[in-house]
Design an enzyme around this catalytic site. Structure first.
Site, PDB file in Angstrom:
ATOM      1  N   THR A   1      -1.490  52.979  32.418  1.00  0.00           N
ATOM      2  CA  THR A   1      -2.939  52.838  32.616  1.00  0.00           C
ATOM      3  C   THR A   1      -3.276  51.504  33.261  1.00  0.00           C
ATOM      4  O   THR A   1      -4.333  51.361  33.868  1.00  0.00           O
ATOM      5  CB  THR A   1      -3.716  52.965  31.290  1.00  0.00           C
ATOM      6  OG1 THR A   1      -3.097  52.127  30.305  1.00  0.00           O
ATOM      7  CG2 THR A   1      -3.775  54.399  30.819  1.00  0.00           C
TER       8      THR A   1
ATOM      9  N   LYS B   1      10.531  49.823  32.104  1.00  0.00           N
ATOM     10  CA  LYS B   1       9.464  49.302  32.962  1.00  0.00           C
ATOM     11  C   LYS B   1      10.023  48.344  34.028  1.00  0.00           C
ATOM     12  O   LYS B   1       9.341  47.992  34.979  1.00  0.00           O
ATOM     13  CB  LYS B   1       8.391  48.612  32.119  1.00  0.00           C
ATOM     14  CG  LYS B   1       7.600  49.579  31.232  1.00  0.00           C
ATOM     15  CD  LYS B   1       6.588  48.830  30.385  1.00  0.00           C
ATOM     16  CE  LYS B   1       5.823  49.707  29.409  1.00  0.00           C
ATOM     17  NZ  LYS B   1       4.710  50.448  30.046  1.00  0.00           N
TER      18      LYS B   1
ATOM     19  N   LYS C   1       2.464  44.224  31.144  1.00  0.00           N
ATOM     20  CA  LYS C   1       2.684  45.424  30.337  1.00  0.00           C
ATOM     21  C   LYS C   1       3.705  45.069  29.276  1.00  0.00           C
ATOM     22  O   LYS C   1       4.300  43.994  29.328  1.00  0.00           O
ATOM     23  CB  LYS C   1       3.197  46.572  31.208  1.00  0.00           C
ATOM     24  CG  LYS C   1       4.368  46.164  32.109  1.00  0.00           C
ATOM     25  CD  LYS C   1       4.816  47.271  33.057  1.00  0.00           C
ATOM     26  CE  LYS C   1       3.877  47.531  34.194  1.00  0.00           C
ATOM     27  NZ  LYS C   1       3.115  48.779  34.058  1.00  0.00           N
ATOM     28  N   ARG C   2       3.936  45.962  28.315  1.00  0.00           N
ATOM     29  CA  ARG C   2       4.961  45.680  27.326  1.00  0.00           C
ATOM     30  C   ARG C   2       6.309  45.463  28.033  1.00  0.00           C
ATOM     31  O   ARG C   2       6.569  46.040  29.088  1.00  0.00           O
ATOM     32  CB  ARG C   2       5.068  46.825  26.319  1.00  0.00           C
ATOM     33  CG  ARG C   2       3.946  46.819  25.313  1.00  0.00           C
ATOM     34  CD  ARG C   2       3.876  45.506  24.548  1.00  0.00           C
ATOM     35  NE  ARG C   2       5.012  45.372  23.652  1.00  0.00           N
ATOM     36  CZ  ARG C   2       4.995  45.683  22.364  1.00  0.00           C
ATOM     37  NH1 ARG C   2       3.888  46.124  21.805  1.00  0.00           N
ATOM     38  NH2 ARG C   2       6.078  45.553  21.624  1.00  0.00           N
TER      39      ARG C   2
ATOM     40  N   LYS D   1      -6.239  50.173  36.081  1.00  0.00           N
ATOM     41  CA  LYS D   1      -7.100  48.980  35.975  1.00  0.00           C
ATOM     42  C   LYS D   1      -6.943  48.112  37.225  1.00  0.00           C
ATOM     43  O   LYS D   1      -7.918  47.580  37.760  1.00  0.00           O
ATOM     44  CB  LYS D   1      -6.737  48.165  34.730  1.00  0.00           C
ATOM     45  CG  LYS D   1      -6.897  48.913  33.416  1.00  0.00           C
ATOM     46  CD  LYS D   1      -6.216  48.151  32.264  1.00  0.00           C
ATOM     47  CE  LYS D   1      -6.005  49.036  31.045  1.00  0.00           C
ATOM     48  NZ  LYS D   1      -5.055  48.432  30.071  1.00  0.00           N
TER      49      LYS D   1
ATOM     50  N   HIS E   1       3.207  61.265  24.378  1.00  0.00           N
ATOM     51  CA  HIS E   1       3.062  60.053  25.189  1.00  0.00           C
ATOM     52  C   HIS E   1       4.349  59.542  25.804  1.00  0.00           C
ATOM     53  O   HIS E   1       4.354  58.482  26.418  1.00  0.00           O
ATOM     54  CB  HIS E   1       2.478  58.910  24.344  1.00  0.00           C
ATOM     55  CG  HIS E   1       1.009  59.028  24.125  1.00  0.00           C
ATOM     56  ND1 HIS E   1       0.097  58.496  24.996  1.00  0.00           N
ATOM     57  CD2 HIS E   1       0.297  59.623  23.148  1.00  0.00           C
ATOM     58  CE1 HIS E   1      -1.128  58.752  24.551  1.00  0.00           C
ATOM     59  NE2 HIS E   1      -1.030  59.438  23.433  1.00  0.00           N
TER      60      HIS E   1
HETATM   61  C1  PLP Z   1      -3.751  48.654  29.779  1.00  0.00           C
HETATM   62  C2  PLP Z   1      -2.979  47.829  28.850  1.00  0.00           C
HETATM   63  C3  PLP Z   1      -1.651  48.161  28.553  1.00  0.00           C
HETATM   64  C4  PLP Z   1      -0.916  49.324  29.199  1.00  0.00           C
HETATM   65  O1  PLP Z   1      -0.240  48.855  30.351  1.00  0.00           O
HETATM   66  P1  PLP Z   1       0.842  49.764  31.114  1.00  0.00           P
HETATM   67  O2  PLP Z   1       1.183  48.967  32.312  1.00  0.00           O
HETATM   68  O3  PLP Z   1       0.149  51.033  31.462  1.00  0.00           O
HETATM   69  O4  PLP Z   1       1.972  49.943  30.197  1.00  0.00           O
HETATM   70  C5  PLP Z   1      -0.949  47.365  27.667  1.00  0.00           C
HETATM   71  N1  PLP Z   1      -1.526  46.282  27.102  1.00  0.00           N
HETATM   72  C6  PLP Z   1      -2.797  45.921  27.382  1.00  0.00           C
HETATM   73  C7  PLP Z   1      -3.365  44.715  26.733  1.00  0.00           C
HETATM   74  C8  PLP Z   1      -3.569  46.686  28.254  1.00  0.00           C
HETATM   75  O5  PLP Z   1      -4.831  46.324  28.497  1.00  0.00           O
END
Ligand code: PLP
Length: 820
Positions: free
Chosen positions: A652, A550, A544-545, A656, A356
């Protein structure tokens, strides 16, 4: 699914009576949530039992997804949608004067994960069940999940996430399937009770693992799979003797010690861990899961383990469950008397590994001392695996001692978990095309040269049932009105929406839906955070985190730059914009925490400056998690995916955003590349240095951030403002952040993630965003083209890829007649 409204109503009332001694009029929201969920669980139960007995009846291969994290979020709405009874239940509740939305908000998130990796596991389970594949999750029932984040004085403060405070209506405790997991002790060799000479462990610390099962309901099918989570407890319980002697703490010491194993999720996203308790957690759930699988196998087929790989595909979600490999060797040899070679041939056909991350610091390795003292027999087995591996390696590269050392599973005093997974497993996959290429050519180059056939790509995906049907009902209706149903199980059908990209009525409707979703987010933030957003403004979102790679910092620096421009130049008149952030930082990650403080400080400043005149607003959404994410994606106009090229494995949230009609402002990184490929670059805002350009600078050591500051005085001003008192009178709070960009701190290179190098390109892309938004219809057209081309990013596609190339499992359909 036939829905009996009368029976549901009766069930609900009976639940309230039995569980709470209340009737409907006396019940509070939580009682109602619990009783409604319990009544839904009752509807799920027959199909769950039927699915299990179908799997027992026709022995076929099943998938087991081992993961230290499952970021499930809430279950109620999702289960109702997958059962196809959401409207009916809402109707029944309305008849009883109960507002479904209020009840839904009572459910705590099952936040048993950090971010993308854990959410991927949750999406995969949904897709497996929906596609009628026998596939289940194995993990840990953390008593405390991902911490609750509060922002105090601009800083992140972590509070425990006590999600099990009330009972969880979805789980079923299976005490009958509890197993024992052993830690420490001494390795012995000698006669077991049945007279065999075997290795065994004496004087081990024993922990009981008890499974709790959650149903995974497929959409529009009878299949209900299982997520099995293990909870730790002590076999000895509490010591009455000590208690009677008033030694109260000692009386519960053993109990606490054992329970600590599943106490809390480590809130660390792709960072170094190395803590003994973390290794304990990993071995705990892997050992319990494999004992569970082996017991089940032996009960049904006896001890002819040659059949084991024909019935089990075990997917290892990152390196966290890799200790399952030597654990299966131990079970087969020490408990069932198999020889090494026979046992190993089973391992090689059973395990597959998903990588990952490309961040070197995130590749998991364990100190030999910690590992060996906690898992002496497992360590011995890993040593033997490595001894055999090195023989193989030396035969292939006889004089390449460098390579032999690099690739040794044990070297420099550490055990390299990824190496173990690649050697032992039959498949290694990355999670987006670029990521897999980088694994093959850079990160795992040695291994690719040795085992080219093991490597394959599986681009991540997301389930449209949660991220569209459940979270964006209005857009779902828009879609169905035009292309009919079917897309819920085959997202590629969204392609049919392309017919409407020049249909003004459709575009107007799409704009109205986005506006309504923005209104709902505005309402939520007004209530939760007393924030007042302008729904007319562009909602520009980065959730995101919080991690340096990032580059939330790039986003904030750009906001600071826009602010300066607005103040200095009254003729500068961009369309109003709201920058929205949501992010948790690992608790010990100091620089990430400074970035959160910076975002909040900048927000405070800008939001209270009248000169800005509503053109710019910054909002930090507290405690970002799945249930909040479901409110954010439908309301987003711009999707910020701005990681340093080559660093984000897939992402991911980018997917979304796309299915919800936000346009991607992103680097050529991870799955962004595939998103631009599907939607067309002209329907998004790609920008930034490429992976190759960054690799080149990295190799030649040619990156000098100073150049970029000299070239762009506006950027230099912004960077200087981190320490000149503009945002912080003490000049101290953001000093470390500033120095890390400009000079490099603690022996690091300056600006490790190329924030300053990408700033100009980012600012230019942002100008294009502003320009493009002025033409509402053309923006809506781009949004619709994105939606229409998001089909590839369904986790259903990802799961079909895994099934075809790795797992080779067959569908098992549960017929209506099978349900009793
Ligand atoms: C989809 C999702 C992530 C992943 O986000 P990235 O931008 O791909 O790092 C992290 N936290 C939550 C709550 C999510 O739904």
């Amino acid at each position: 699914m036939k829905f009996d409204a009368e029976k549901f109503r009766e069930n609900l009332a009976a639940r309230l009576r039995r569980q709470y001694g209340k009737d409907i009029s006396q019940a509070n929201r939580h009682d109602l949530f619990d009783a409604v969920s319990a009544s839904v669980q009752e509807i799920i139960m027959p199909a769950w039992m039927a699915t299990r007995s179908q799997y027992e009846k026709n022995p076929t291969k099943q998938v087991y997804y081992l993961s230290a994290e499952f970021l499930m979020g809430r279950a109620l709405s999702n289960n109702l949608i997958n059962l196809g009874i959401k409207d009916e239940v809402i109707e029944v509740l309305k008849g009883m004067n109960i507002n479904f939305n209020l009840i839904e908000d009572e459910e705590p998130d099952a936040g048993l994960g950090n971010g993308g990796l854990g959410r991927l596991a949750a999406c995969f389970l949904d897709s497996l069940a929906t596609l009628d594949y026998p596939g289940h999750g194995y993990g840990i029932r953390y008593q405390y999940g991902m911490f609750e984040q509060r922002i105090e004085n601009g800083y992140q403060v972590e509070h425990p996430d006590n999600w099990l405070k009330h009972r969880d209506p979805w789980e079923v405790k299976r005490s009958d399937l509890a197993v024992t997991v052993k830690f420490g002790g001494e390795i012995k060799y000698g006669k077991t009770p049945d007279g065999q000479d075997r290795f065994y462990i004496a004087n081990a610390e024993e922990v009981i693992a008890t499974p709790y099962d959650m149903p995974i309901v497929g959409f529009d099918t009878n299949t209900v799979n299982t997520l099995r989570l293990w909870q730790a407890s002590s076999p000895d319980g509490f010591d009455l003797q000590l208690f009677n002697d008033m030694r109260y703490n000692e009386a519960v010491f053993k109990q606490n010690e054992a329970e600590n194993v599943s106490r809390v999720l480590y809130p660390n996203d792709s960072g170094p861990q190395g803590k003994a308790l973390r290794l304990k957690q990993q071995y705990f759930f892997c050992s319990a899961s494999l004992q569970d699988l082996v017991h089940h196998f032996v009960n049904n087929y006896g001890t002819d383990f040659a059949k084991f790989p024909e019935l089990h595909a075990i997917q290892l979600n990152d390196t966290h469950p890799v200790v399952a490999i030597p654990e299966l060797m131990r079970i087969l040899m020490d408990e069932y008397g198999m020889g090494w070679n026979d046992a190993w041939s089973i391992i090689e056909k059973t395990f597959a590994y998903t990588n990952h991350t490309i961040l070197a610091e995130a590749l998991e390795k364990w100190d030999i001392q910690i590992f060996q003292s906690l898992l002496p027999r497992i360590y011995q087995i890993v040593e033997e695996i490595n001894r055999r591996f090195l023989i193989e390696l030396r035969a292939k590269f006889p004089n390449d001692y460098e390579r032999q050392n690099r690739m040794s599973i044990i070297h420099n005093g550490k055990i390299y978990m990824a190496w173990l997974a690649i050697y032992a497993g039959f498949s290694v996959n990355g999670v987006a095309a670029l990521h897999t290429d980088l694994l093959k050519n850079v990160e795992l180059k040695d291994w690719y040269e040795l085992y080219p056939k093991k490597f394959n790509n599986k681009t991540n995906g997301i389930t449209q049932r949660r991220w569209l049907c459940s979270s964006n009902p209005e857009l779902s209706e828009f879609i169905t009105k035009r292309i009919g149903h079917g897309w819920e199980k085959d997202l590629t059908l969204l392609k049919g929406l392309e017919k409407y990209v020049d249909d003004n009525e459709s575009l107007e409707e799409l704009i109205a839906i986005k506006r309504h979703n923005k209104d709902k987010l505005v309402e939520y933030l007004k209530h939760k955070q007393n924030e007042f957003l302008d729904p007319e403004s562009i909602f520009d979102v980065q959730v995101k985190r919080l991690h340096e790679y990032k580059r939330q910092l790039l986003n904030v620096l750009h906001i600071m730059y826009l602010y300066n421009r607005l103040i200095k130049d009254p003729s500068f008149n961009p369309p109003p914009r709201t920058f929205i952030f949501g992010a948790k930082s690992a608790s010990g990650y100091r620089r990430a925490k400074s970035i959160i403080k910076l975002i909040n400080t900048v927000a405070e400043r800008i939001n209270n400056d009248r000169r800005v005149g509503g053109k710019l607003r910054v909002v930090f959404i507290e405690n970002y998690r799945v249930s909040v994410a479901e409110k954010i994606f439908p309301a987003a106009d711009v999707s910020e995916q701005i990681s340093t090229a080559g660093k984000e494995a897939s992402g991911t949230s980018n997917m979304k955003f796309m299915v919800n009609g936000a346009l991607t402002l992103g680097t050529m990184d991870g799955a962004n590349i595939e998103i631009f490929e599907e939607a067309g670059k002209e329907n998004g805002f790609p920008f930034g240095l490429s992976t190759e350009e960054i690799q080149k600078m990295e190799e030649e050591h040619t990156y000098n951030p100073q150049q970029y500051l000299e070239r762009n005085p506006a950027l230099a001003e912004v960077v200087e403002q981190l320490i000149d008192g503009t945002y912080d009178p003490s000049h101290q709070i953001f000093k470390e952040l500033h120095d890390s960009l400009v000079y490099g701190v603690e022996g690091q290179r300056p600006d490790v993630y190329y924030v300053l190098a990408d700033f100009d390109l980012y600012a230019k892309a942002q100008e294009k965003v502003a320009e493009a938004y002025k033409d509402k219809m053309s923006w809506a057209k781009k949004a619709l083209i994105n939606i229409a081309n998001s089909g590839k990013f369904s986790s259903d596609r990802t799961i079909e890829d895994y099934v075809r190339d790795i797992w080779k499992v067959k569908k098992v359909v549960v017929a209506d007649e099978d349900i009793k």
